[in-house]
Design a protein around this motif. Sequence first.
Motif, PDB file in Angstrom:
ATOM      1  N   UNK A 170      58.482  37.732  45.767  1.00 51.20           N
ATOM      2  CA  UNK A 170      57.884  38.957  45.217  1.00 51.20           C
ATOM      3  C   UNK A 170      56.677  38.633  44.338  1.00 51.20           C
ATOM      4  N   UNK A 171      56.739  37.525  43.614  1.00 52.21           N
ATOM      5  CA  UNK A 171      55.623  37.109  42.759  1.00 52.21           C
ATOM      6  C   UNK A 171      54.393  36.772  43.603  1.00 52.21           C
ATOM      7  N   UNK A 172      54.592  36.010  44.675  1.00 52.40           N
ATOM      8  CA  UNK A 172      53.481  35.687  45.587  1.00 52.40           C
ATOM      9  C   UNK A 172      52.910  36.974  46.168  1.00 52.40           C
ATOM     10  N   UNK A 173      53.794  37.826  46.696  1.00 56.22           N
ATOM     11  CA  UNK A 173      53.351  39.056  47.352  1.00 56.22           C
ATOM     12  C   UNK A 173      52.613  39.979  46.379  1.00 56.22           C
ATOM     13  N   UNK A 174      53.072  40.050  45.148  1.00 55.13           N
ATOM     14  CA  UNK A 174      52.414  40.872  44.129  1.00 55.13           C
ATOM     15  C   UNK A 174      50.955  40.436  43.938  1.00 55.13           C
ATOM     16  N   UNK A 175      50.741  39.138  43.789  1.00 53.14           N
ATOM     17  CA  UNK A 175      49.372  38.654  43.568  1.00 53.14           C
ATOM     18  C   UNK A 175      48.500  38.826  44.808  1.00 53.14           C
ATOM     19  N   UNK A 176      49.067  38.648  45.982  1.00 48.00           N
ATOM     20  CA  UNK A 176      48.276  38.856  47.200  1.00 48.00           C
ATOM     21  C   UNK A 176      47.896  40.326  47.337  1.00 48.00           C
ATOM     22  N   UNK A 177      48.818  41.227  47.001  1.00 43.32           N
ATOM     23  CA  UNK A 177      48.500  42.660  47.022  1.00 43.32           C
ATOM     24  C   UNK A 177      47.398  42.973  46.017  1.00 43.32           C
ATOM     25  N   UNK A 178      47.523  42.407  44.826  1.00 42.59           N
ATOM     26  CA  UNK A 178      46.543  42.638  43.755  1.00 42.59           C
ATOM     27  C   UNK A 178      45.146  42.198  44.192  1.00 42.59           C
ATOM     28  N   UNK A 179      45.085  41.110  44.969  1.00 47.52           N
ATOM     29  CA  UNK A 179      43.804  40.579  45.431  1.00 47.52           C
ATOM     30  C   UNK A 179      43.337  41.221  46.745  1.00 47.52           C
ATOM     31  N   UNK A 180      44.142  42.130  47.296  1.00 45.41           N
ATOM     32  CA  UNK A 180      43.846  42.740  48.606  1.00 45.41           C
ATOM     33  C   UNK A 180      43.636  41.670  49.672  1.00 45.41           C
ATOM     34  N   UNK A 181      44.474  40.638  49.626  1.00 51.43           N
ATOM     35  CA  UNK A 181      44.376  39.539  50.585  1.00 51.43           C
ATOM     36  C   UNK A 181      44.691  40.042  51.993  1.00 51.43           C
ATOM     37  N   UNK A 182      44.057  39.428  52.971  1.00 53.05           N
ATOM     38  CA  UNK A 182      44.277  39.767  54.375  1.00 53.05           C
ATOM     39  C   UNK A 182      45.429  38.927  54.900  1.00 53.05           C
ATOM     40  N   UNK A 183      46.532  39.576  55.254  1.00 52.63           N
ATOM     41  CA  UNK A 183      47.709  38.878  55.790  1.00 52.63           C
ATOM     42  C   UNK A 183      47.726  39.095  57.295  1.00 52.63           C
ATOM     43  N   UNK A 184      47.683  37.997  58.043  1.00 51.76           N
ATOM     44  CA  UNK A 184      47.644  38.082  59.517  1.00 51.76           C
ATOM     45  C   UNK A 184      49.025  37.833  60.091  1.00 51.76           C
TER      46      UNK A 184
END
Length: 184
Positions: A170-184
């Motif tokens: 959840x911690x990883x996912x939270x930061x990726x969401x915050x950065x609007x990272x592109x998840x393929x």
Amino acid sequence: MTPYFFGYGSLVNENTHAYPDTRPARLRGWRRAWVRTDARDIVFLTAVSDPASTIDGLIAAVPGADWAALDAREYGYARHASGDAVLHDILPAPEIAHYAIPPDSNRPSGEQVILLSYLDVVVQGFARIYGIDGVTRFFETTDNWHIPILDDRAAPRYPRHQALTDDERALVDHHLDRLSAIIA
């Protein structure tokens, strides 16, 4: 005196290696970046010179000054003497080196991706050493979050992948969401 290395990515996760005498440390004058390189088929973290930046990491002893195994693990990287750029608590100060991908081998474009299983390992290490604030600093002191991230959690491709707790994921996912990272 036994030399040490400074790790700023997966080497911060003590489950990925057996080097002794680990302790938190900081590297002045460097910043992390995700880069593509001809030496690897995926995107890896590297340290890039940045006089205004300081990054968290971990130092560990290299028993017998036997760099061969660590050099093999870090293939594609060049080993650099860190001099007095590493802030640590060892007296007298040992020789410390860190690894960085040579700038002339960085590729600005390509189809390579960041493996989520690799990022998970890095974040798990930072969470265990530095806590939630350390994870936030990791994301803030790392560049190139525009590079796509391959969600390989179900079938990890990173050779030193680790099982994460629900909170770590959840911690990883939270930061990726915050950065609007592109998840393929």
